[in-house]
Design a protein around this motif. Structure first.
Motif, short mmCIF file in Angstrom:
data_model
loop_
_atom_site.label_atom_id
_atom_site.label_comp_id
_atom_site.label_asym_id
_atom_site.label_seq_id
_atom_site.Cartn_x
_atom_site.Cartn_y
_atom_site.Cartn_z
N THR A 78 0.82 -1.14 0.11
CA THR A 78 -0.04 0.08 0.03
C THR A 78 0.87 1.34 0.02
N VAL A 79 0.49 2.24 -0.80
CA VAL A 79 0.86 3.38 -0.78
C VAL A 79 0.12 4.41 -0.29
N TYR A 80 0.50 5.52 0.75
CA TYR A 80 -0.52 6.65 1.09
C TYR A 80 -0.15 8.00 0.66
N LEU A 81 -1.35 8.67 0.74
CA LEU A 81 -1.15 10.24 0.36
C LEU A 81 -1.75 11.10 1.80
N GLN A 82 -1.01 11.44 2.37
CA GLN A 82 -1.59 12.42 3.49
C GLN A 82 -1.89 13.61 3.18
N MET A 83 -3.09 14.28 3.11
CA MET A 83 -3.07 15.71 2.49
C MET A 83 -3.63 16.41 3.81
N ASN A 84 -2.77 17.34 4.03
CA ASN A 84 -3.04 18.24 4.98
C ASN A 84 -3.58 19.66 4.45
N SER A 85 -4.20 20.49 5.34
CA SER A 85 -4.43 21.74 4.93
C SER A 85 -4.95 22.01 3.54
N LEU A 86 -5.80 21.17 3.25
CA LEU A 86 -6.47 21.34 1.86
C LEU A 86 -7.12 22.47 1.50
N LYS A 87 -7.04 22.83 0.36
CA LYS A 87 -7.43 24.01 -0.39
C LYS A 87 -8.52 23.74 -1.62
N ARG A 88 -9.29 24.64 -1.77
CA ARG A 88 -10.14 24.29 -3.02
C ARG A 88 -9.59 23.76 -4.32
N GLU A 89 -8.35 24.47 -4.68
CA GLU A 89 -7.63 24.16 -5.72
C GLU A 89 -7.07 22.57 -5.59
N ASP A 90 -7.32 22.03 -4.62
CA ASP A 90 -6.90 20.47 -4.59
C ASP A 90 -7.98 19.69 -4.81
N THR A 91 -9.14 20.33 -5.33
CA THR A 91 -10.29 19.49 -5.75
C THR A 91 -9.92 18.77 -7.03
N ALA A 92 -9.94 17.29 -7.05
CA ALA A 92 -9.53 16.72 -8.36
C ALA A 92 -9.90 15.05 -8.11
N VAL A 93 -9.71 14.50 -9.23
CA VAL A 93 -9.65 12.93 -9.01
C VAL A 93 -8.04 12.65 -8.85
N TYR A 94 -7.91 11.74 -7.92
CA TYR A 94 -6.50 11.41 -7.61
C TYR A 94 -6.23 10.29 -8.09
N TYR A 95 -5.03 9.92 -8.90
CA TYR A 95 -4.75 8.44 -9.23
C TYR A 95 -3.67 8.09 -8.76
N CYS A 96 -3.67 6.76 -8.33
CA CYS A 96 -2.28 6.09 -7.94
C CYS A 96 -1.52 5.53 -9.10
N ALA A 97 -0.29 5.36 -9.48
CA ALA A 97 0.32 5.01 -10.48
C ALA A 97 1.71 3.96 -9.96
N ALA A 98 2.05 3.07 -10.67
CA ALA A 98 3.18 2.08 -10.37
C ALA A 98 4.21 2.08 -11.43
N ARG A 99 5.30 2.20 -11.23
CA ARG A 99 6.28 2.21 -12.45
C ARG A 99 7.32 0.92 -11.97
N GLY A 100 7.31 0.12 -13.14
CA GLY A 100 8.42 -0.92 -12.98
C GLY A 100 9.67 -0.57 -12.81
N SER A 101 10.15 0.19 -11.75
CA SER A 101 11.29 0.71 -11.76
C SER A 101 11.34 1.08 -10.02
N ALA A 102 12.66 0.97 -9.84
CA ALA A 102 13.08 1.28 -8.42
C ALA A 102 13.20 2.72 -8.14
#
Length: 124
Positions: A78-102
């Motif tokens: 699992t990967v997490y994204l802790q989002m604090n002090s949110l602003k209206r401009e943070d409104t969006a669809v958030y996508y997780c992505a994986a890259r086959g590399s370290a």
């Protein structure tokens, strides 16, 4: 193959916090660098944060630096994204992505797998 499922999105007031999670399938999760991207209505998808396979290297966009924190738990795939002090401009669809590399990267084109996204809406 890696399948990614995001969760944790929702409606929050400006100044509030949310934590997004991205659960990955597969036994090789620890070999993948991970990233978070977002797309607001009428805008292109943009980079938010990325983390190396070990968690030792992280990158953030200027717009979220100091407010968002990316982390990962390889034992839980699992990967997490802790989002604090949110602003209206943070409104969006958030996508997780994986890259086959370290190695983490800010470039969306270098990620191999994507989740379906989770909606984050910040109200004033």
């Amino acid at each position: 193959q890696v399948q990614l499922v995001e969760s944790g999105g929702g409606l929050v007031q400006a100044g509030g916090s949310l934590r997004l999670s991205c659960a990955a399938s597969g036994r090789t999760f620890s070999r993948y660098a991970m990233g978070w991207f977002r797309q607001a209505p009428g805008k292109e998808r943009e980079f938010v944060a990325a983390i190396s396979w070990s968690g030792g290297v992280t990158y953030y966009s200027d717009s979220v630096k100091g407010r968002f924190t990316i982390s990962r738990d390889n034992a839980k795939n699992t990967v997490y994204l802790q989002m604090n002090s949110l602003k209206r401009e943070d409104t969006a669809v958030y996508y997780c992505a994986a890259r086959g590399s370290a190695i983490a990267t800010t470039l969306a084109a270098l990620y191999d797998y994507w989740g379906q996204g989770t909606q984050v809406t910040v109200s004033s």
